[in-house]
Design a protein around this motif. Structure first.
Motif, PDB file in Angstrom:
ATOM      1  N   HIS A  50       0.838  -1.206   0.000  1.00  0.00           N
ATOM      2  CA  HIS A  50       0.000   0.000   0.000  1.00  0.00           C
ATOM      3  C   HIS A  50       0.876   1.261   0.000  1.00  0.00           C
ATOM      4  N   SER A  51       1.874   1.321   0.869  1.00  0.00           N
ATOM      5  CA  SER A  51       2.681   2.550   0.936  1.00  0.00           C
ATOM      6  C   SER A  51       3.539   2.704  -0.326  1.00  0.00           C
ATOM      7  N   MET A  52       3.971   1.565  -0.893  1.00  0.00           N
ATOM      8  CA  MET A  52       4.711   1.626  -2.157  1.00  0.00           C
ATOM      9  C   MET A  52       3.833   2.239  -3.254  1.00  0.00           C
ATOM     10  N   GLU A  53       2.587   1.753  -3.335  1.00  0.00           N
ATOM     11  CA  GLU A  53       1.681   2.258  -4.376  1.00  0.00           C
ATOM     12  C   GLU A  53       1.388   3.749  -4.175  1.00  0.00           C
ATOM     13  N   GLN A  54       1.289   4.151  -2.917  1.00  0.00           N
ATOM     14  CA  GLN A  54       1.048   5.560  -2.608  1.00  0.00           C
ATOM     15  C   GLN A  54       2.209   6.423  -3.164  1.00  0.00           C
ATOM     16  N   ASP A  61       9.639   7.802  -9.521  1.00  0.00           N
ATOM     17  CA  ASP A  61      10.101   6.863 -10.548  1.00  0.00           C
ATOM     18  C   ASP A  61      10.817   5.677  -9.911  1.00  0.00           C
ATOM     19  N   VAL A  62      11.535   5.952  -8.819  1.00  0.00           N
ATOM     20  CA  VAL A  62      12.294   4.897  -8.127  1.00  0.00           C
ATOM     21  C   VAL A  62      12.093   5.080  -6.619  1.00  0.00           C
ATOM     22  N   ILE A  63      11.893   3.958  -5.913  1.00  0.00           N
ATOM     23  CA  ILE A  63      11.813   3.989  -4.444  1.00  0.00           C
ATOM     24  C   ILE A  63      13.065   3.315  -3.890  1.00  0.00           C
ATOM     25  N   THR A  64      13.727   4.005  -2.983  1.00  0.00           N
ATOM     26  CA  THR A  64      14.886   3.433  -2.291  1.00  0.00           C
ATOM     27  C   THR A  64      14.469   3.104  -0.855  1.00  0.00           C
ATOM     28  N   THR A  65      15.280   2.299  -0.188  1.00  0.00           N
ATOM     29  CA  THR A  65      14.951   1.923   1.192  1.00  0.00           C
ATOM     30  C   THR A  65      16.232   1.946   2.037  1.00  0.00           C
ATOM     31  N   GLY A  66      16.282   1.068   3.048  1.00  0.00           N
ATOM     32  CA  GLY A  66      17.426   1.062   3.954  1.00  0.00           C
ATOM     33  C   GLY A  66      17.301  -0.059   4.963  1.00  0.00           C
ATOM     34  N   ASN A  67      17.664   0.211   6.201  1.00  0.00           N
ATOM     35  CA  ASN A  67      17.744  -0.844   7.211  1.00  0.00           C
ATOM     36  C   ASN A  67      16.396  -1.474   7.556  1.00  0.00           C
ATOM     37  N   HIS A  68      15.280  -0.799   7.230  1.00  0.00           N
ATOM     38  CA  HIS A  68      13.960  -1.384   7.498  1.00  0.00           C
ATOM     39  C   HIS A  68      13.370  -2.045   6.255  1.00  0.00           C
ATOM     40  N   CYS A  69      14.200  -2.348   5.254  1.00  0.00           N
ATOM     41  CA  CYS A  69      13.656  -2.813   3.968  1.00  0.00           C
ATOM     42  C   CYS A  69      12.868  -4.119   4.087  1.00  0.00           C
ATOM     43  N   PHE A  70      13.266  -4.993   5.030  1.00  0.00           N
ATOM     44  CA  PHE A  70      12.549  -6.279   5.163  1.00  0.00           C
ATOM     45  C   PHE A  70      11.743  -6.359   6.455  1.00  0.00           C
ATOM     46  N   GLU A  74       5.505  -8.810   3.634  1.00  0.00           N
ATOM     47  CA  GLU A  74       5.086  -8.602   2.245  1.00  0.00           C
ATOM     48  C   GLU A  74       6.149  -7.884   1.414  1.00  0.00           C
ATOM     49  N   ALA A  75       7.166  -7.367   2.102  1.00  0.00           N
ATOM     50  CA  ALA A  75       8.227  -6.664   1.377  1.00  0.00           C
ATOM     51  C   ALA A  75       8.916  -7.581   0.378  1.00  0.00           C
ATOM     52  N   LEU A  76       8.936  -8.878   0.660  1.00  0.00           N
ATOM     53  CA  LEU A  76       9.618  -9.808  -0.245  1.00  0.00           C
ATOM     54  C   LEU A  76       9.058  -9.709  -1.660  1.00  0.00           C
ATOM     55  N   SER A  77       7.725  -9.537  -1.787  1.00  0.00           N
ATOM     56  CA  SER A  77       7.152  -9.417  -3.132  1.00  0.00           C
ATOM     57  C   SER A  77       7.328  -8.002  -3.688  1.00  0.00           C
ATOM     58  N   ILE A  78       7.436  -7.027  -2.812  1.00  0.00           N
ATOM     59  CA  ILE A  78       7.617  -5.644  -3.262  1.00  0.00           C
ATOM     60  C   ILE A  78       8.887  -5.500  -4.095  1.00  0.00           C
ATOM     61  N   TYR A  79       9.933  -6.228  -3.675  1.00  0.00           N
ATOM     62  CA  TYR A  79      11.222  -6.063  -4.354  1.00  0.00           C
ATOM     63  C   TYR A  79      11.296  -6.797  -5.697  1.00  0.00           C
ATOM     64  N   GLU A  80      10.188  -7.429  -6.100  1.00  0.00           N
ATOM     65  CA  GLU A  80      10.136  -7.973  -7.465  1.00  0.00           C
ATOM     66  C   GLU A  80       9.988  -6.829  -8.466  1.00  0.00           C
ATOM     67  N   ASN A  81       9.518  -5.681  -7.990  1.00  0.00           N
ATOM     68  CA  ASN A  81       9.415  -4.499  -8.847  1.00  0.00           C
ATOM     69  C   ASN A  81      10.832  -3.957  -9.099  1.00  0.00           C
ATOM     70  N   CYS A  94      20.019 -12.663  -1.349  1.00  0.00           N
ATOM     71  CA  CYS A  94      18.923 -11.980  -0.662  1.00  0.00           C
ATOM     72  C   CYS A  94      17.898 -11.486  -1.693  1.00  0.00           C
ATOM     73  N   ALA A  95      16.619 -11.480  -1.326  1.00  0.00           N
ATOM     74  CA  ALA A  95      15.581 -10.992  -2.244  1.00  0.00           C
ATOM     75  C   ALA A  95      15.842  -9.539  -2.634  1.00  0.00           C
ATOM     76  N   GLY A  96      15.457  -9.200  -3.843  1.00  0.00           N
ATOM     77  CA  GLY A  96      15.556  -7.806  -4.285  1.00  0.00           C
ATOM     78  C   GLY A  96      16.907  -7.478  -4.892  1.00  0.00           C
ATOM     79  N   HIS A  97      17.077  -6.191  -5.153  1.00  0.00           N
ATOM     80  CA  HIS A  97      18.270  -5.724  -5.842  1.00  0.00           C
ATOM     81  C   HIS A  97      18.528  -4.280  -5.420  1.00  0.00           C
ATOM     82  N   GLY A  98      19.761  -3.835  -5.595  1.00  0.00           N
ATOM     83  CA  GLY A  98      20.140  -2.522  -5.082  1.00  0.00           C
ATOM     84  C   GLY A  98      20.424  -1.484  -6.143  1.00  0.00           C
ATOM     85  N   VAL A  99      20.194  -1.832  -7.398  1.00  0.00           N
ATOM     86  CA  VAL A  99      20.465  -0.863  -8.465  1.00  0.00           C
ATOM     87  C   VAL A  99      19.444  -1.052  -9.581  1.00  0.00           C
TER      88      VAL A  99
END
Ligand code: FE2
Length: 254
Positions: A50-54, A61-70, A74-81, A94-99
């Motif tokens: 929900h907050s990602m979609e908001q 265009d791009v959302i970055t995160t940090g130490n609270h990323c996981f 449900e964050a595991l599926s978020i990082y498929e984007n 680890c799930a997701g990618h950093g670039v």
């Protein structure tokens, strides 16, 4: 070209404020690409679908995160984007990618998310990882979100990448610093971009419970602060042909 980097969106109020104001900020400043740090955008921190979609609806265009990323399951599926990043120095596998690279047709821009390790999780060395990643990135337009606690570590990353990336912007500590500069005549740098959320707060959290934790040293439940919000960001003007930052200006919208 202009890139707008917005500081850590905190909670539902921060997300709503972003939705209400980001479109006008982008129009007024003629922004070509927007990066938003969203790692505290869910209620109680972390990021949810929900907050990602908001944040995307607001115009990121791009959302970055940090130490609270996981923080949220449900964050595991978020990082498929491909345009939602977690720090690149999480362990291999680890799930997701950093670039990611965003294609604007005649030009491209890469966004790179890293976490500091001083007073934060003992992840892979961000200096070693960024060195490896830079070899793989083909565009000269490279924007780094360095999510770190220590000012000195952020300064060190700025100088380490000076002349090699378009901008290094610090996130995580939520209080905007006034040290914007251009390093080596090429790299826009700001130690901390700030936050987006309730202004009368302790880093976005309600004052009383955060204050009580320091006063009494017992666990308190943090709640979202109420009251009017502000938005902190930084605008990086750059030459998309060579990736050189020509101007860096902080933004505070109340
Ligand atoms: Fe953080």
């Amino acid at each position: 070209m202009k890139v707008l980097h917005i500081g850590d969106v905190v909670g539902a109020a921060g997300g709503q404020f972003l939705m209400d104001h980001l479109p006008a900020i982008k129009r007024e400043h003629q922004i070509d690409m927007t990066i938003v740090n969203g790692e505290n955008s869910a209620q109680g921190n972390g990021i949810t679908k929900h907050s990602m979609e908001q944040i995307f609806t607001a115009g990121a265009d791009v959302i970055t995160t940090g130490n609270h990323c996981f923080k949220r399951r449900e964050a595991l599926s978020i990082y498929e984007n491909p345009t939602v990043l977690r720090p690149a120095n999480y362990p291999d596998g680890c799930a997701g990618h950093g670039v990611c690279t965003v294609d604007f047709g005649p030009w491209q821009a890469a966004v790179l998310n890293l976490s500091g390790t001083a007073y934060l999780d003992p992840l892979d060395n961000p200096f070693t990882i960024v060195e490896q990643l830079l070899e793989e990135i083909e565009t000269p337009n490279i924007f780094v979100d360095f999510h770190a606690e220590a000012t000195a570590e952020k300064k060190a990353m700025g100088y380490f990448l000076a002349g090699r990336v378009t901008a290094v912007v610090g996130t995580h500590t939520h209080v905007q610093t006034a040290d914007e500069t251009i390093l080596a005549g090429h790299t826009g740098y700001l130690t901390v971009v700030g936050m987006t959320g309730p202004e009368e707060s302790i880093l976005g959290v309600a004052v009383q419970p955060a204050m009580d934790r320091f006063r009494f040293h017992f666990p308190t439940r943090f709640t979202e602060a109420e009251g009017s919000c502000f938005c902190n960001g930084v605008i990086i003007t750059f030459d998309q042909k060579c990736g050189k930052c020509t101007k860096i200006e902080r933004l505070i919208l109340r």
